[in-house]
Design a protein around this motif. Structure first.
Motif, PDB file in Angstrom:
ATOM      1  N   ASP A  15       0.856  -1.181   0.000  1.00 42.94           N
ATOM      2  CA  ASP A  15       0.000   0.000   0.000  1.00 42.94           C
ATOM      3  C   ASP A  15       0.896   1.237   0.000  1.00 42.94           C
ATOM      4  OD1 ASP A  15      -1.624   2.137   0.695  1.00 42.94           O
ATOM      5  OD2 ASP A  15      -2.705   1.050   2.262  1.00 42.94           O
ATOM      6  N   ILE A  16       0.755   2.059  -1.007  1.00 40.03           N
ATOM      7  CA  ILE A  16       1.643   3.210  -1.173  1.00 40.03           C
ATOM      8  C   ILE A  16       1.549   4.190  -0.001  1.00 40.03           C
ATOM      9  CG2 ILE A  16       0.094   4.759  -2.490  1.00 40.03           C
ATOM     10  CD1 ILE A  16       2.545   5.198  -4.407  1.00 40.03           C
ATOM     11  N   ASN A  29      -6.900  12.780 -10.607  1.00 40.00           N
ATOM     12  CA  ASN A  29      -7.647  13.251 -11.790  1.00 40.00           C
ATOM     13  C   ASN A  29      -7.362  14.745 -11.928  1.00 40.00           C
ATOM     14  OD1 ASN A  29      -9.773  14.830 -10.335  1.00 40.00           O
ATOM     15  ND2 ASN A  29     -10.221  12.803  -9.512  1.00 40.00           N
ATOM     16  N   GLY A  36     -11.405   8.076  -6.088  1.00 40.90           N
ATOM     17  CA  GLY A  36     -11.347   6.714  -5.547  1.00 40.90           C
ATOM     18  C   GLY A  36      -9.939   6.158  -5.660  1.00 40.90           C
ATOM     19  N   GLY A  37      -9.820   4.846  -5.636  1.00 41.01           N
ATOM     20  CA  GLY A  37      -8.542   4.145  -5.849  1.00 41.01           C
ATOM     21  C   GLY A  37      -7.414   4.672  -4.984  1.00 41.01           C
ATOM     22  N   VAL A  38      -6.249   4.767  -5.589  1.00 36.36           N
ATOM     23  CA  VAL A  38      -5.062   5.186  -4.851  1.00 36.36           C
ATOM     24  C   VAL A  38      -5.188   6.646  -4.400  1.00 36.36           C
ATOM     25  CG1 VAL A  38      -3.601   5.837  -6.832  1.00 36.36           C
ATOM     26  CG2 VAL A  38      -2.548   4.869  -4.822  1.00 36.36           C
ATOM     27  N   ASP A  39      -5.858   7.442  -5.205  1.00 32.18           N
ATOM     28  CA  ASP A  39      -6.101   8.859  -4.887  1.00 32.18           C
ATOM     29  C   ASP A  39      -6.897   8.979  -3.577  1.00 32.18           C
ATOM     30  OD1 ASP A  39      -6.216  11.594  -5.243  1.00 32.18           O
ATOM     31  OD2 ASP A  39      -7.688  11.563  -6.866  1.00 32.18           O
ATOM     32  N   ALA A 129       0.720   2.010 -10.096  1.00 32.48           N
ATOM     33  CA  ALA A 129       0.541   1.725 -11.536  1.00 32.48           C
ATOM     34  C   ALA A 129      -0.457   2.753 -12.092  1.00 32.48           C
ATOM     35  CB  ALA A 129       0.039   0.303 -11.716  1.00 32.48           C
ATOM     36  N   SER A 131      -2.888   4.938 -14.051  1.00 30.74           N
ATOM     37  CA  SER A 131      -3.905   4.662 -15.089  1.00 30.74           C
ATOM     38  C   SER A 131      -4.378   3.215 -15.162  1.00 30.74           C
ATOM     39  CB  SER A 131      -3.428   5.082 -16.492  1.00 30.74           C
ATOM     40  OG  SER A 131      -3.515   6.481 -16.657  1.00 30.74           O
ATOM     41  N   CYS A 132      -3.817   2.335 -14.324  1.00 31.21           N
ATOM     42  CA  CYS A 132      -4.136   0.898 -14.461  1.00 31.21           C
ATOM     43  C   CYS A 132      -5.357   0.444 -13.655  1.00 31.21           C
ATOM     44  CB  CYS A 132      -2.929   0.045 -14.085  1.00 31.21           C
ATOM     45  SG  CYS A 132      -1.586   0.271 -15.253  1.00 31.21           S
ATOM     46  N   GLY A 133      -6.036   1.364 -13.014  1.00 34.00           N
ATOM     47  CA  GLY A 133      -7.258   1.013 -12.275  1.00 34.00           C
ATOM     48  C   GLY A 133      -8.458   1.533 -13.035  1.00 34.00           C
ATOM     49  N   VAL A 134      -9.111   2.531 -12.470  1.00 32.88           N
ATOM     50  CA  VAL A 134     -10.309   3.142 -13.054  1.00 32.88           C
ATOM     51  C   VAL A 134     -10.074   3.579 -14.509  1.00 32.88           C
ATOM     52  CG1 VAL A 134     -11.944   5.063 -12.814  1.00 32.88           C
ATOM     53  CG2 VAL A 134     -11.024   3.971 -10.788  1.00 32.88           C
ATOM     54  N   TYR A 135      -8.872   4.046 -14.815  1.00 33.96           N
ATOM     55  CA  TYR A 135      -8.594   4.576 -16.164  1.00 33.96           C
ATOM     56  C   TYR A 135      -8.308   3.496 -17.215  1.00 33.96           C
ATOM     57  CZ  TYR A 135      -8.710   9.495 -14.607  1.00 33.96           C
ATOM     58  OH  TYR A 135      -9.099  10.733 -14.144  1.00 33.96           O
TER      59      TYR A 135
HETATM   60  N1  AR6 Z   1      -1.369   1.504  -2.981  1.00 34.15           N
HETATM   61  C1  AR6 Z   1      -0.854   1.091  -4.149  1.00 34.15           C
HETATM   62  N2  AR6 Z   1      -1.588   0.901  -5.254  1.00 34.15           N
HETATM   63  C2  AR6 Z   1      -2.913   1.126  -5.169  1.00 34.15           C
HETATM   64  C3  AR6 Z   1      -3.533   1.569  -3.980  1.00 34.15           C
HETATM   65  C4  AR6 Z   1      -2.700   1.752  -2.846  1.00 34.15           C
HETATM   66  N3  AR6 Z   1      -3.203   2.148  -1.674  1.00 34.15           N
HETATM   67  N4  AR6 Z   1      -4.875   1.691  -4.219  1.00 34.15           N
HETATM   68  C5  AR6 Z   1      -5.079   1.350  -5.511  1.00 34.15           C
HETATM   69  N5  AR6 Z   1      -3.904   0.996  -6.077  1.00 34.15           N
HETATM   70  P1  AR6 Z   1      -6.509   3.924  -9.697  1.00 34.15           P
HETATM   71  P2  AR6 Z   1      -6.120   5.376 -12.247  1.00 34.15           P
HETATM   72  C6  AR6 Z   1      -3.628   0.578  -7.463  1.00 34.15           C
HETATM   73  O1  AR6 Z   1      -7.874   3.549 -10.107  1.00 34.15           O
HETATM   74  O2  AR6 Z   1      -6.418   4.160 -13.031  1.00 34.15           O
HETATM   75  C7  AR6 Z   1      -9.258   7.954  -9.000  1.00 34.15           C
HETATM   76  O3  AR6 Z   1     -10.600   8.046  -8.680  1.00 34.15           O
HETATM   77  C8  AR6 Z   1      -4.757  -0.011  -8.277  1.00 34.15           C
HETATM   78  O4  AR6 Z   1      -4.872  -1.396  -7.998  1.00 34.15           O
HETATM   79  O5  AR6 Z   1      -6.291   4.395  -8.319  1.00 34.15           O
HETATM   80  O6  AR6 Z   1      -4.968   6.235 -12.637  1.00 34.15           O
HETATM   81  C9  AR6 Z   1      -8.655   9.294  -9.429  1.00 34.15           C
HETATM   82  O7  AR6 Z   1      -9.241  10.381  -8.734  1.00 34.15           O
HETATM   83  C10 AR6 Z   1      -4.280   0.245  -9.695  1.00 34.15           C
HETATM   84  O8  AR6 Z   1      -3.376  -0.768 -10.108  1.00 34.15           O
HETATM   85  O9  AR6 Z   1      -5.905   5.097 -10.671  1.00 34.15           O
HETATM   86  C11 AR6 Z   1      -8.967   9.328 -10.892  1.00 34.15           C
HETATM   87  O10 AR6 Z   1     -10.274   9.788 -11.135  1.00 34.15           O
HETATM   88  C12 AR6 Z   1      -3.485   1.542  -9.585  1.00 34.15           C
HETATM   89  O11 AR6 Z   1      -3.293   1.758  -8.180  1.00 34.15           O
HETATM   90  C13 AR6 Z   1      -8.847   7.885 -11.315  1.00 34.15           C
HETATM   91  O12 AR6 Z   1      -9.113   7.111 -10.136  1.00 34.15           O
HETATM   92  C14 AR6 Z   1      -4.176   2.755 -10.168  1.00 34.15           C
HETATM   93  O13 AR6 Z   1      -5.576   2.665  -9.989  1.00 34.15           O
HETATM   94  C15 AR6 Z   1      -7.451   7.557 -11.768  1.00 34.15           C
HETATM   95  O14 AR6 Z   1      -7.451   6.248 -12.277  1.00 34.15           O
END
Ligand code: AR6
Length: 183
Positions: A15-16, A29, A36-39, A129, A131-135
């Protein structure tokens, strides 16, 4: 890849928000107002001071990066970058490369500014990573871009001693570890 560059790169599962480094990179974003996600995880761990600081920045275009303090995080700083929403077009690669390069430029530019202005002295930095989640960016393609861009940067510029790629899942760790072998 050159041995001296390889020595500076680490691939880790975790976890970052728990990392004690000079800067963690946020996959934000363009509003920089959280999500959501890492943000979301970074904003929750950093506390409301991070959002207050982000509000003053006024957003960030895709591919660029902005720096804030880490507030309640163990990391001293957060470098916010905005990855591309995956479209399958050539511009995705260019924009994702820019995220990694501009995040690193932001880190080293802070290193050379006069101490009275803003001397962050960033030597260690961790990337999720982007862009590798929601994006929706496919992990294998994104991972190659991430490692190549970071390695080229470390070859070209002085100042960063440690880059950690921190992945949430074991599967993603394996992709990174396999990819770095043949780059
Ligand atoms: N530590 C490390 N990696 C993580 C963590 C964490 N705590 N949480 C998620 N990941 P994403 P994106 C991974 O969706 O695709 C947000 O809503 C996750 O498994 O967080 O760039 C922003 O506000 C994935 O592999 O980012 C934007 O609207 C990676 O982090 C949008 O999502 C990225 O996933 C950005 O989407």
């Amino acid at each position: 890849m050159k041995e001296e560059i390889l020595k500076k790169i680490e691939i880790r599962q975790g976890d970052i928000t728990e990392l004690q480094v000079d800067a963690i990179v946020n996959a934000a974003n363009s509003s920089l107002l959280g999500g959501g996600g890492v943000d979301g995880a970074i904003h929750r761990a950093a506390g409301p001071g991070l959002l207050d600081e982000c509000k003053k920045i006024g957003g960030c275009p895709t591919g660029e990066a902005r720096i804030t303090y880490g507030h309640n995080l163990f990391a001293k700083h957060v470098i916010h970058t905005v990855g591309p929403v995956y479209s399958g077009k050539p511009q995705d690669k260019y924009l994702l490369e820019n995220c990694y390069r501009n995040s690193l430029f932001t880190a080293i530019n802070c290193n050379v500014k006069p101490i009275a202005l803003m001397h962050h002295n960033i030597k260690s930095i961790a990337f999720p990573a982007i862009s590798c989640g929601v994006y929706g960016y496919p992990i294998r393609e994104a991972c190659e871009i991430a490692i190549k861009t970071v390695a080229n940067f470390l070859d070209e510029y002085w100042g960063i001693d440690q880059v950690i790629f921190i992945l949430f899942s074991e599967e993603d760790v394996e992709v990174y570890k396999e990819t770095i072998k043949w780059l």
